[in-house]
Scaffold this motif. Structure first.
Motif, short mmCIF file in Angstrom:
data_model
loop_
_atom_site.label_atom_id
_atom_site.label_comp_id
_atom_site.label_asym_id
_atom_site.label_seq_id
_atom_site.Cartn_x
_atom_site.Cartn_y
_atom_site.Cartn_z
N ASP A 63 46.81 25.63 66.85
CA ASP A 63 45.77 25.86 67.59
C ASP A 63 45.26 27.36 67.84
N VAL A 64 44.62 27.77 66.70
CA VAL A 64 44.64 29.20 66.58
C VAL A 64 43.52 29.71 67.48
N ALA A 65 42.72 28.91 67.85
CA ALA A 65 41.36 29.25 68.53
C ALA A 65 41.97 29.59 70.00
N SER A 66 42.91 28.79 70.34
CA SER A 66 43.47 29.45 71.77
C SER A 66 44.16 30.87 71.80
N VAL A 67 45.05 31.02 70.38
CA VAL A 67 45.65 32.26 70.22
C VAL A 67 44.48 33.25 70.09
N MET A 68 43.35 33.04 69.62
CA MET A 68 42.45 34.01 69.14
C MET A 68 41.76 34.34 70.50
N ASN A 69 41.42 33.14 71.38
CA ASN A 69 40.87 33.57 72.44
C ASN A 69 41.62 34.65 73.46
N GLU A 70 42.78 34.21 73.55
CA GLU A 70 43.70 34.95 74.26
C GLU A 70 43.96 36.44 73.87
N SER A 71 43.75 36.76 72.42
CA SER A 71 43.94 37.98 71.88
C SER A 71 42.43 38.95 72.26
N MET A 72 41.47 37.86 72.09
CA MET A 72 40.24 38.77 72.54
C MET A 72 40.13 39.08 73.90
N ARG A 73 40.56 38.08 74.74
CA ARG A 73 40.61 38.60 76.19
C ARG A 73 41.61 39.65 76.60
N MET A 74 42.71 39.94 75.70
CA MET A 74 43.38 41.02 76.13
C MET A 74 42.89 42.43 75.57
N LEU A 75 41.89 42.06 74.60
CA LEU A 75 41.39 43.42 73.73
C LEU A 75 39.99 43.70 74.78
N GLY A 76 39.64 42.67 75.50
CA GLY A 76 38.39 42.91 76.56
C GLY A 76 37.23 42.66 75.95
N ILE A 77 37.32 41.76 74.89
CA ILE A 77 36.27 41.25 74.07
C ILE A 77 35.28 40.13 74.76
N ASP A 78 33.97 40.22 74.86
CA ASP A 78 33.45 39.12 75.43
C ASP A 78 33.22 38.13 74.47
N GLY A 79 33.20 36.76 75.00
CA GLY A 79 32.47 35.78 74.28
C GLY A 79 33.98 35.09 73.71
N GLU A 80 33.77 33.99 72.97
CA GLU A 80 34.93 33.13 72.53
C GLU A 80 34.92 32.85 71.15
N PHE A 81 36.18 32.74 70.64
CA PHE A 81 36.25 32.63 69.39
C PHE A 81 35.69 31.15 68.70
N THR A 82 34.91 31.40 67.69
CA THR A 82 34.32 30.21 66.95
C THR A 82 34.36 30.03 65.75
N ASN A 83 34.92 30.88 64.89
CA ASN A 83 35.47 30.65 63.51
C ASN A 83 36.53 29.77 63.22
N TYR A 84 36.26 28.54 63.68
CA TYR A 84 37.26 27.47 63.66
C TYR A 84 37.69 27.06 62.26
N GLY A 85 36.83 27.03 61.33
CA GLY A 85 37.20 26.31 59.84
C GLY A 85 38.24 27.59 59.52
N GLN A 86 37.97 28.87 59.23
CA GLN A 86 38.94 29.70 58.78
C GLN A 86 40.09 29.84 59.60
N GLY A 87 40.02 29.89 60.96
CA GLY A 87 41.02 29.90 61.99
C GLY A 87 41.95 28.80 61.64
N LYS A 88 41.45 27.34 61.41
CA LYS A 88 42.47 26.61 61.15
C LYS A 88 43.23 26.69 59.67
N ILE A 89 42.53 27.09 58.91
CA ILE A 89 43.44 27.46 57.54
C ILE A 89 44.42 28.55 57.54
N TRP A 90 43.72 29.67 58.12
CA TRP A 90 44.63 30.89 58.43
C TRP A 90 45.98 30.81 59.44
N GLY A 91 45.52 29.94 60.35
CA GLY A 91 46.51 29.62 61.30
C GLY A 91 47.87 29.06 60.60
N VAL A 92 47.50 27.80 59.66
CA VAL A 92 48.47 27.18 58.99
C VAL A 92 49.20 28.15 58.16
#
Length: 114
Positions: free
Chosen positions: A19-48
């Motif tokens: 579930d790389v989207a939640s990992v990326m959202n948490e990383s973005m939150r820690m970095l102070g980035i506004d917005g949500e992770f939406t690159n789901y296609g690549q996220g799923k592949i590269w998470g695996v």
């Protein structure tokens, strides 16, 4: 003990990378980035890919540790080195979808413009 700790860490990380989207959202939150992770296609592949890298890396590290133990050589450093190498490789795999995400790209362009 280091291999056992590494196994637990690898299993937990590999599961979270499914579930790389939640990992990326948490990383973005820690970095102070506004917005949500939406690159789901690549996220799923590269998470695996990142999860597989960690699992294969742990297996190689364990095999090398056992071989060194059987030959009577020092082995404590092998799990430490394996953890560093394969964690960096998994992190590199996770940067691919992160850099392809529009919110992260906007953050980088703002940071470069400042």
């Amino acid at each position: 003990m280091l291999l056992a700790y590494g196994l637990v860490t690898v299993i937990m990380s590999a599961i979270s990378y499914l579930d790389v989207a939640s990992v990326m959202n948490e990383s973005m939150r820690m970095l102070g980035i506004d917005g949500e992770f939406t690159n789901y296609g690549q996220g799923k592949i590269w998470g695996v890919v990142a999860g597989i890298v960690l699992i294969v890396g742990w297996m190689l590290t364990a095999a090398m540790s056992v071989l060194r133990l059987r030959s009577g050589r020092l082995t404590w450093w092998v799990p430490v080195a394996g953890a560093v190498v394969f964690t960096l490789l998994a992190a590199a795999a996770l940067t691919v979808p992160m850099f392809g995400d529009p919110a992260f790209a906007a953050y980088l362009s703002r940071a470069a413009g400042s």
